[in-house]
Design an enzyme around this catalytic site. Structure first.
Site, mmCIF file in Angstrom:
data_model
loop_
_atom_site.group_PDB
_atom_site.id
_atom_site.type_symbol
_atom_site.label_atom_id
_atom_site.label_comp_id
_atom_site.label_asym_id
_atom_site.label_seq_id
_atom_site.Cartn_x
_atom_site.Cartn_y
_atom_site.Cartn_z
ATOM 1 N N ASP A 64 54.280 36.454 30.216
ATOM 2 C CA ASP A 64 53.736 35.138 31.211
ATOM 3 C C ASP A 64 54.354 35.407 32.732
ATOM 4 O OD1 ASP A 64 52.963 32.931 32.635
ATOM 5 O OD2 ASP A 64 53.425 31.464 30.981
ATOM 6 N N ILE A 65 53.234 35.710 33.517
ATOM 7 C CA ILE A 65 53.709 36.048 34.894
ATOM 8 C C ILE A 65 54.227 35.074 35.799
ATOM 9 C CG2 ILE A 65 52.618 38.226 34.798
ATOM 10 C CD1 ILE A 65 50.567 36.952 37.004
ATOM 11 N N LYS A 97 36.804 26.687 37.791
ATOM 12 C CA LYS A 97 35.471 26.754 37.702
ATOM 13 C C LYS A 97 35.035 25.912 38.857
ATOM 14 C CE LYS A 97 35.547 28.598 33.698
ATOM 15 N NZ LYS A 97 35.247 30.231 33.536
ATOM 16 N N GLN A 107 44.644 22.659 42.627
ATOM 17 C CA GLN A 107 44.153 23.963 42.567
ATOM 18 C C GLN A 107 45.000 25.248 43.306
ATOM 19 O OE1 GLN A 107 40.044 24.730 42.726
ATOM 20 N NE2 GLN A 107 39.454 22.680 41.647
ATOM 21 N N TYR A 195 41.226 30.476 44.939
ATOM 22 C CA TYR A 195 41.180 31.820 44.627
ATOM 23 C C TYR A 195 40.708 32.848 45.301
ATOM 24 C CZ TYR A 195 39.155 35.775 41.412
ATOM 25 O OH TYR A 195 38.970 36.923 40.751
ATOM 26 N N LYS A 199 43.748 35.990 46.517
ATOM 27 C CA LYS A 199 43.317 37.267 46.342
ATOM 28 C C LYS A 199 43.489 37.880 47.578
ATOM 29 C CE LYS A 199 42.236 37.408 41.652
ATOM 30 N NZ LYS A 199 43.081 38.535 40.914
ATOM 31 N N VAL A 231 32.117 40.528 36.504
ATOM 32 C CA VAL A 231 32.238 40.851 35.017
ATOM 33 C C VAL A 231 32.007 39.751 34.101
ATOM 34 C CG1 VAL A 231 33.658 42.013 33.381
ATOM 35 C CG2 VAL A 231 33.850 42.888 35.813
ATOM 36 N N THR A 233 33.189 37.735 31.584
ATOM 37 C CA THR A 233 34.212 37.225 30.973
ATOM 38 C C THR A 233 34.337 35.624 31.029
ATOM 39 O OG1 THR A 233 35.528 37.198 33.069
ATOM 40 C CG2 THR A 233 35.712 39.295 31.886
HETATM 41 N N1 LIG Z 1 35.250 38.598 35.997
HETATM 42 C C1 LIG Z 1 35.250 38.957 37.190
HETATM 43 O O1 LIG Z 1 33.874 39.257 37.697
HETATM 44 C C2 LIG Z 1 36.209 39.370 38.173
HETATM 45 C C3 LIG Z 1 35.848 39.687 39.386
HETATM 46 C C4 LIG Z 1 37.034 39.897 40.207
HETATM 47 C C5 LIG Z 1 38.408 40.009 39.899
HETATM 48 N N2 LIG Z 1 38.626 39.663 38.874
HETATM 49 C C6 LIG Z 1 39.836 39.649 38.463
HETATM 50 O O2 LIG Z 1 40.155 40.151 37.101
HETATM 51 C C7 LIG Z 1 41.270 39.896 36.623
HETATM 52 C C8 LIG Z 1 40.841 39.861 35.121
HETATM 53 O O3 LIG Z 1 39.897 38.794 34.948
HETATM 54 P P1 LIG Z 1 39.087 38.445 33.701
HETATM 55 O O4 LIG Z 1 37.719 38.454 34.318
HETATM 56 O O5 LIG Z 1 39.216 39.565 32.618
HETATM 57 O O6 LIG Z 1 39.411 37.126 33.190
HETATM 58 P P2 LIG Z 1 39.613 36.311 31.883
HETATM 59 O O7 LIG Z 1 38.731 37.059 30.781
HETATM 60 O O8 LIG Z 1 39.877 35.026 31.818
HETATM 61 O O9 LIG Z 1 41.222 37.363 31.404
HETATM 62 C C9 LIG Z 1 42.549 36.906 32.178
HETATM 63 C C10 LIG Z 1 43.577 37.143 31.570
HETATM 64 O O10 LIG Z 1 44.965 36.891 32.394
HETATM 65 C C11 LIG Z 1 45.795 36.279 31.546
HETATM 66 N N3 LIG Z 1 46.606 35.395 32.031
HETATM 67 C C12 LIG Z 1 46.128 34.086 32.898
HETATM 68 N N4 LIG Z 1 47.394 33.625 33.382
HETATM 69 C C13 LIG Z 1 48.592 34.166 33.120
HETATM 70 C C14 LIG Z 1 49.818 34.425 32.984
HETATM 71 N N5 LIG Z 1 50.434 33.519 33.763
HETATM 72 N N6 LIG Z 1 50.746 35.415 32.415
HETATM 73 C C15 LIG Z 1 49.861 36.300 31.994
HETATM 74 N N7 LIG Z 1 48.579 36.494 31.654
HETATM 75 C C16 LIG Z 1 47.933 35.462 32.292
HETATM 76 C C17 LIG Z 1 44.776 35.371 30.435
HETATM 77 O O11 LIG Z 1 45.364 35.041 29.433
HETATM 78 P P3 LIG Z 1 45.071 33.829 28.493
HETATM 79 O O12 LIG Z 1 44.071 34.343 27.402
HETATM 80 O O13 LIG Z 1 46.148 33.299 27.839
HETATM 81 O O14 LIG Z 1 44.418 32.807 29.346
HETATM 82 C C18 LIG Z 1 44.072 36.605 30.263
HETATM 83 O O15 LIG Z 1 44.254 37.427 29.496
HETATM 84 C C19 LIG Z 1 41.974 38.649 37.488
HETATM 85 O O16 LIG Z 1 42.953 38.986 37.980
HETATM 86 C C20 LIG Z 1 40.434 38.288 37.885
HETATM 87 O O17 LIG Z 1 40.912 37.558 39.177
HETATM 88 C C21 LIG Z 1 37.422 39.476 37.720
#
Ligand SMILES: NC(=O)c1ccc[n+]([C@@H]2O[C@H](COP(=O)([O-])OP(=O)(O)OC[C@H]3O[C@@H](n4cnc5c(N)ncnc54)[C@H](OP(=O)(O)O)[C@@H]3O)[C@@H](O)[C@H]2O)c1
Length: 278
Positions: A64-65, A97, A107, A195, A199, A231, A233
């Site tokens: 957990d970061i 969200k 937030q 957010y 970033k 993406v 997710t």
């Molecule tokens: N999806 C997009 O379109 C998009 C676009 C640009 C950037 N990003 C970036 O890509 C990265 C991954 O996002 P995603 O879309 O794959 O989101 P996601 O499906 O919500 O996955 C996020 C991951 O981070 C973990 N996490 C959250 N808080 C944490 C903590 N304190 N310590 C350790 N792990 C933690 C979550 O764990 P839990 O399962 O326990 O919550 C989950 O495994 C993020 O940095 C996001 O900002 C995403």
């Protein structure tokens, strides 16, 4: 090869989403152990089982970061088991969200605690373990660009200052949160995006980290920030258009940069191409 010199890659927040796909890709491409991490042990173990079903065999470690003790434990584990670290993908991140009713000040504090301070604390503990030729990928977002463009000229000048230090970046992030708390964030030049601000911090952090590593004796360590694209997710409520494996493409490309790469190095990268913050 003895286990202490075995190569190792670690991905934060990799029980689901883009991080999970990065682990899947590293298991296929990287010659060494791949550590899947999750803040919740059972979620991590479930992810390991799913990958085992595909014939892939990452290891699991809790991380957990936002928890300093958890970061320290994984640092100790890496040191005693591998004696170093070869790939670090800082992927863990959160986003409220658009419809969230949580007050902006909350937030700001919670988002920055994970995305900026959590990532920075993980780096500060794990960077001493990076071996020569190590690759670090900080998963930021194009939202850092959108947000930086909406900031005041005064802030923008700070972001692009070639002498920017980590203390400056930390101060910018601290000021963002305190101004979100007292309601003065607009006067201080920030738009209303926790957010986005987090970033901006991740992107700037990456630029400064490369400068710091360049001045050290360990050779050929590369840090890049990146955007995975939009993406499908949980973070995007599954509105993203890319699959998680498509989203993992640029992070994987950066994690696997061959030895003695000159570029990208200390950059922001999207679709495998270098961009700028402003
Ligand atoms: N999806 C997009 O379109 C998009 C676009 C640009 C950037 N990003 C970036 O890509 C990265 C991954 O996002 P995603 O879309 O794959 O989101 P996601 O499906 O919500 O996955 C996020 C991951 O981070 C973990 N996490 C959250 N808080 C944490 C903590 N304190 N310590 C350790 N792990 C933690 C979550 O764990 P839990 O399962 O326990 O919550 C989950 O495994 C993020 O940095 C996001 O900002 C995403």
């Amino acid at each position: 090869m003895s286990s202490s010199s075995r190569r190792v890659a670690l991905v934060t927040g990799s029980n689901k989403g883009i991080g999970y796909a990065i682990v899947r890709g590293l298991c296929k491409q990287f010659d060494g152990d791949v550590i899947l991490t999750a803040r919740t042990e059972s979620n991590g173990q479930d992810a390991i089982k799913r990958l085992n079903g595909e014939g892939l065999h990452p290891k699991f470690h809790q991380l957990d970061i936002t928890d300093k003790a958890s970061i320290d434990r994984i640092g100790q584990f890496l040191k005693s088991t591998y004696g170093g670290l070869d790939i670090l993908v800082n992927n863990a991140g959160i986003s409220y969200k658009a419809a969230a009713t949580t007050p902006f000040k909350e937030q700001a504090e919670v988002t920055l605690a994970t995305n900026f301070w959590g990532t920075l604390n993980a780096c500060n503990t794990l960077f001493p373990l990076l071996r020569p030729h190590a690759r670090v990928v900080n998963v930021s977002s194009m939202v850092s660009q959108f947000t930086a463009k909406k900031c005041s000229k005064e802030l923008q000048n700070k972001f692009t200052d070639p002498d920017l230090t980590m203390a400056n970046v930390e101060q910018l992030m601290t000021e963002f949160v305190s101004s979100a708390k007292d309601g003065s964030f607009r006067q201080k030049g920030w738009p209303e995006s926790a957010y986005g601000a987090s970033k901006v911090g991740v992107t700037l952090m990456s630029f400064v980290q490369q400068k710091q590593l360049n001045s050290e004796s360990r050779e050929d360590i590369i840090v890049n920030a990146c955007c995975p694209g939009y993406v499908d997710t949980d973070l995007t409520s599954h509105k993203g258009t890319k699959t998680i494996d498509e989203g993992a493409d640029t992070p994987l490309y950066l994690a696997m940069l061959p030895p003695n790469t000159n570029s990208p190095k200390g950059n922001f990268v999207s679709e495998r191409k270098i961009g700028t913050l402003l």
